[in-house]
Scaffold this active site. Structure first.
Site, PDB file in Angstrom:
ATOM      1  N   GLU A 275       0.207  -1.056   0.085  1.00 56.96           N
ATOM      2  CA  GLU A 275       0.182  -0.105  -0.296  1.00 56.96           C
ATOM      3  C   GLU A 275       0.747   1.402  -0.189  1.00 56.96           C
ATOM      4  O   GLU A 275       0.911   1.927   1.045  1.00 56.96           O
ATOM      5  CB  GLU A 275      -1.496  -0.546   0.770  1.00 56.96           C
ATOM      6  CG  GLU A 275      -1.898  -0.775   0.897  1.00 56.96           C
ATOM      7  CD  GLU A 275      -2.802  -1.248   1.886  1.00 56.96           C
ATOM      8  OE1 GLU A 275      -2.954  -0.257   3.227  1.00 56.96           O
ATOM      9  OE2 GLU A 275      -3.825  -2.721   2.071  1.00 56.96           O
TER      10      GLU A 275
ATOM     11  N   GLU B  69      -5.859  -8.953  -0.786  1.00 54.46           N
ATOM     12  CA  GLU B  69      -5.817  -8.473   0.949  1.00 54.46           C
ATOM     13  C   GLU B  69      -8.274  -8.234   1.370  1.00 54.46           C
ATOM     14  O   GLU B  69      -7.743  -7.254   1.376  1.00 54.46           O
ATOM     15  CB  GLU B  69      -5.051  -7.486   1.027  1.00 54.46           C
ATOM     16  CG  GLU B  69      -4.089  -7.952   1.490  1.00 54.46           C
ATOM     17  CD  GLU B  69      -3.125  -6.560   2.458  1.00 54.46           C
ATOM     18  OE1 GLU B  69      -3.532  -5.895   2.337  1.00 54.46           O
ATOM     19  OE2 GLU B  69      -1.744  -7.137   2.277  1.00 54.46           O
TER      20      GLU B  69
END
Ligand code: NAG
Ligand code: NAG
Ligand code: NAG
Ligand code: NAG
Ligand code: NAG
Length: 496
Positions: free
Chosen positions: A188, A290
């Site tokens: 991220e 995820e």
């Protein structure tokens, strides 16, 4: 019995009948509309599992037989090791179990929650030793999982990713003959500014990816390189899509998990993601990385309960139908949304649901249409997974759920004269928030000798099939013999 009681009885019966909804399920069995591979359902694990202080506490032991058995139950699968911790990891090819004792002044105020469930918040550097890596790769080989490892992108020099530690890891990996399915660079990256006060622009990150790609072409020519490309990063919508969650785990209530309008949110987002890729001329397939039911670590007492299964199963159905390549479940271990219990390593209901999915559901996706129900009854169909040898090619597996408070009757006109194998999954004690799940009335657990249970114990039924209130199920048509399922399509893997 007096007349009054008889009247009352019939009255109740009448109400019962009036209340029973019948749903007709049509399926096109001439052609599959999509095809997903055996790794379609995969799992994630936090790289923070290697942190010394966590290693001591947690029970994810690579050498544990129980852990290996549970992992085998979900094989084949990708295992994506990464998360926030990935960007604080250093590999050491010396087999010394020393961890750097650093007291890093964190650049933002760290909120100390329950350490178990906020492993991602630990921003201290740590070391993964060669012996830890050895254990990990040995485990993957034993259980049949294919590792995708996230490389630390916060190792930087002159504004660029500094690859020497990654190269050390790659060279060590080659020297041991280990096989990986893929690599990823950083977790991220859009959060780095907030996380460590170090923003990395999409352009810079793009350059870093090119650097890594160069190494992979040399050292690991047949592995995947996963990661946010610059185009995806520069598109807010696409980016949001790639980190999709339905609800906030901190405020979720049981009803959210069985609310059709919440479940309905996923499909439009995937369609948007698909159309963005199409516009960009990309032939790449989308992975849902995820992913879990709720962000913020999951919803305590819900994300690991029976009720989480509705969202999980619906997500798998929607994703397969819309051509998502791989759905990575966050997470196999750790967090409220884990598949196995942190302390006892006992599987949660979603583990068993995934186990059942992997057993019953094959790659070819069929087009199902329902006559009505406003989303309270949700059904999907694939060709049956024939890997176990229990079912023959040509069989069809329906799966889905009844979110209503009353029993529904599922009619399958196409298969009205076939024996159907029902695998009904109901909650254990405690209803929707139960921590256990029953398959055709038997609670699922490892056997006394520690092996996986035999789940091929169907209840034979005919259409219309009664599905109790707020339950989910798999329904196999063993004698379907439909053309879309007679020959296994060759799966076009995204592996180059
Ligand atoms: C089934 O799908 C095929 C291929 O998409 C299509 O040609 C056919 O018309 C469909 N059949 C029905 C009954 O919808
Ligand atoms: C880390 O270093 C500090 C200061 O040198 C020391 O007080 C502490 O005990 C060390 N912690 C560990 C886990 O070694
Ligand atoms: C942690 O590692 C990064 C590089 O990966 C480095 O820039 C940073 O200074 C390290 N922090 C500490 C406290 O050592
Ligand atoms: C699935 O079937 C419906 C109804 O027959 C049709 O409208 C839709 O286009 C089909 N989807 C695909 C992907 O073929
Ligand atoms: C089921 O019952 C509960 C409480 O009785 C109610 O709040 C909920 O709206 C009902 N759900 C449906 C789908 O009818």
């Amino acid at each position: 019995m007096n007349i009054y009681a008889i009247l009352l009885f019939f009255q109740k019966l009448a109400i019962c009948y009036a209340g029973t909804v019948r749903v007709t399920v049509q399926v096109n069995t001439s052609m599959p509309i999509q095809n997903v591979g055996p790794h379609f359902v995969s799992v994630a694990l936090e790289a923070g599992i290697f942190r010394e202080k966590r290693k001591v506490k947690h029970n994810f032991k690579f050498r544990s037989e129980t852990m290996q058995t549970l992992a085998k139950g979900l094989s084949p699968s990708y295992i994506r090791m990464g998360g926030t911790s990935a960007d604080f990891l250093t590999f050491s090819d010396e087999n010394v179990e020393t961890v750097r004792n650093t007291s890093w002044n964190l650049p933002y105020e760290m909120v100390e929650h329950d350490a178990y469930f906020n492993i991602g918040k630990d921003l201290n550097n740590y070391t993964m030793t060669a012996s830890m890596w050895d254990e990990t790769l040995q485990f993957m080989k034993t259980v049949g999982w294919d590792l995708i490892f996230d490389i630390n992108v916060l190792k930087r020099e002159n504004g660029k990713w500094e690859p020497s530690n990654a190269l050390m890891l790659m060279k060590y990996t080659i020297s041991k003959g280990y096989k990986l399915a893929g690599w990823e660079l950083g977790n991220e990256p859009n959060d780095f500014r907030k996380l460590v006060g170090l923003p990395i622009t999409p352009d810079t990150l793009g350059q870093d990816f090119v650097t890594l790609k160069g190494f992979l072409d040399n050292y690991f020519p047949n592995t995947l390189l996963l990661g946010p490309s610059t185009t995806q990063l520069s598109h807010k919508k696409a980016r949001e899509y790639f980190t999709d969650y339905y609800i906030d785990g901190r405020t979720a209530v049981t009803e959210d998990f069985i609310n059709p309008s919440i479940l309905d949110k996923l499909a439009p987002e995937i369609k948007l993601g698909n159309s963005i890729l199409k516009q960009k001329g990309s032939k790449k397939k989308i992975w849902l990385g995820e992913t879990s039911s709720a962000f913020g670590g999951g919803a305590p007492g819900l994300s690991n309960a029976y009720v989480a299964g509705f969202m999980w199963l619906d997500k798998l159905g929607v994703c397969a139908k819309l051509g998502i390549d791989v759905v990575v479940r966050q997470s196999f271990y750790e967090g409220h949304y884990a598949m196995v219990d942190y302390d006892t390593v006992t599987p949660f209901p979603d583990y068993w649901l995934t186990f059942a999915y992997k057993n019953f559901v094959g790659g070819n996706v069929l087009n199902v249409t329902l006559d009505q129900t406003k989303g309270y009854v949700r059904m999907y169909a694939h060709c049956t997974n024939t890997r176990s040898g229990r079912y023959e090619a040509g069989s069809v597996t329906f799966y889905g759920m009844n979110l209503m408070n009353t029993t529904v009757q599922i009619a399958l006109p196409k298969f009205h004269d076939h024996d159907l194998h029902l695998y009904l999954m109901e909650p254990g004690d405690g209803g929707l928030t139960s921590g256990s799940v029953k398959l055709n009335g038997v609670e699922l657990s490892l056997t006394e000798t520690g092996s996986l249970p035999n789940i091929y114990i169907p209840k034979t039924v005919r259409s219309p099939v009664k599905i109790p209130a707020q339950t989910f199920m798999f329904l196999v048509v063993p004698s379907a013999d439909v053309s879309a399922c007679r020959t296994d399509q060759i799966y076009k893997s995204s592996v180059p």
